[in-house]
Design an enzyme around this catalytic site. Structure first.
Site, short mmCIF file in Angstrom:
data_model
loop_
_atom_site.label_atom_id
_atom_site.label_comp_id
_atom_site.label_asym_id
_atom_site.label_seq_id
_atom_site.Cartn_x
_atom_site.Cartn_y
_atom_site.Cartn_z
N GLY A 173 0.82 -1.22 0.00
CA GLY A 173 0.00 0.00 0.00
C GLY A 173 0.85 1.26 0.00
N GLY A 221 -0.48 7.99 0.91
CA GLY A 221 -0.52 7.99 2.38
C GLY A 221 0.82 7.68 3.03
N GLY A 254 2.27 4.82 3.48
CA GLY A 254 3.09 3.83 2.76
C GLY A 254 4.01 4.51 1.77
N SER A 299 -3.07 0.13 14.98
CA SER A 299 -3.77 1.38 15.33
C SER A 299 -4.13 1.38 16.81
CB SER A 299 -5.05 1.47 14.50
OG SER A 299 -5.87 2.51 14.97
N TYR A 316 -12.90 -3.19 11.49
CA TYR A 316 -11.61 -2.50 11.41
C TYR A 316 -10.86 -2.64 12.74
CZ TYR A 316 -8.15 1.17 10.53
OH TYR A 316 -6.97 1.86 10.37
#
Ligand code: NAP
Length: 282
Positions: free
Chosen positions: A9, A13, A15, A138, A160
């Site tokens: 990814g 962002g 990544g 996260s 998530y």
């Protein structure tokens, strides 16, 4: 030996920021991405900003076991080892989608796919080298209490949270399992970062939420700092099995870091792995 890093990814962002930092640090960087046109543009930008020509784009869809396997095959056609794997890619969707392999999609992309990818790549980390795996989790893991039986039933924010909690637990378990193999494994909480995953404009009230949230966001470059630190700093060369925030390890409360839950989760992943990928990747 050429130092090689894979960042999933990495076309946008955090990544992309991480891939740029690794290119600046003279790594050969493999951008493992789902959107090839966007990744190719990002790859060209990274090459021109870093002056490093060894930036390569490969296709991966982490929601698909076939695509993960195809990625590993393509990578191993061109390279014979890896030193750093950054499991960065992630999604959150409102819909309850089941993938072609029968998994809830957020879980598939954020944790099951990264686990399978990691397992397929482990044999290619060279013995006796500085080898590191970093999983971008996260703070939301604290809302991710789960039961294995319901793994495909969760959706949206709950899915998530479960995926990020699972990713954290997977990180801790792999750290134990790969210590002997000389691979460190750590997880990261990047903070609240202004990226595509956070900025949605689906519902009319998203516009309002985005305005209200604006002061809380940090930029992707800052969000990626801890991940880049873990990937490149000598200070953490031998550190493993930790969860980092702002370049420092943070304590995971005991009620979230339970050996029974961790081994149960790993057993679940291992079953998926054995049923789908236990043969050679090539
Ligand atoms: N932003 C935050 O506040 C925050 C906070 C905590 C943790 N995180 C985590 O940080 C990581 C990076 O996210 P970000 O904030 O930088 O968001 P982002 O800009 O949306 O990046 C997410 C990346 O994942 C890729 N991706 C999505 N589905 C994929 C799939 N099926 N296969 C392969 N790649 C896929 C995206 O590709 P496309 O966009 O091209 O589809 C994109 O490159 C994620 O794991 C996220 O959960 C973010």
């Amino acid at each position: 030996m050429d130092r090689i890093a894979i960042v999933t990814g990495s076309d946008r962002g955090m990544g992309k920021e991480t891939a740029l930092a690794l290119a600046n640090n003279h790594y050969s960087v493999i951008m493992a991405c789902i959107d090839i046109p966007n990744a190719s543009r990002a790859g060209d930008e990274i090459k021109s900003m870093s002056g490093n020509k060894n930036v390569f784009v490969y296709k991966i869809d982490l929601s698909s076991i076939a695509s993960i396997k195809q990625f590993v095959q393509s990578f191993l056609r061109d390279f014979d080892h890896i030193n750093i794997l950054i499991n960065n890619a992630g999604i959150i969707t409102m819909d309850h989608e089941i993938t072609e392999d029968g998994f809830e999609k957020i879980m598939a992309v954020n944790t099951i796919g990264p686990y399978l990818l990691t397992k397929l790549l482990v044999p290619y980390f060279p013995l006796g080298e500085d080898n590191r795996i970093i999983n971008v989790s996260s703070w939301i893991y604290k809302f991710g209490k789960f039961s294995i039986e319901k793994m495909n039933k969760y959706h949206y924010v709950k899915a998530y949270s479960v995926s990020k909690y699972s990713q954290l637990l997977m990180s801790l378990e792999l750290a134990d399992g790969l210590k002997e193999r000389g691979i460190t494994v750590n997880a990261v909480n990047p903070g609240t970062v202004r990226t595509k995953i956070m900025i949605t404009n689906i519902w009319f009230y998203d516009f309002l939420i985005n305005i209200l949230m604006a002061p809380l966001y940090i930029e992707p470059k800052d969000g990626a700092k801890t991940c880049i630190y873990l990937a490149t700093s000598d200070e953490v060369k031998n550190e493993t099995g930790n969860f980092y925030r702002k370049c420092k390890p943070v304590v995971i409360p005991k009620k979230f870091n339970n050996k029974t839950i961790r081994t149960g989760l790993l057993r679940y992943y291992e079953t998926i792995f054995k049923e789908n990928l236990s043969f050679s990747a090539c």
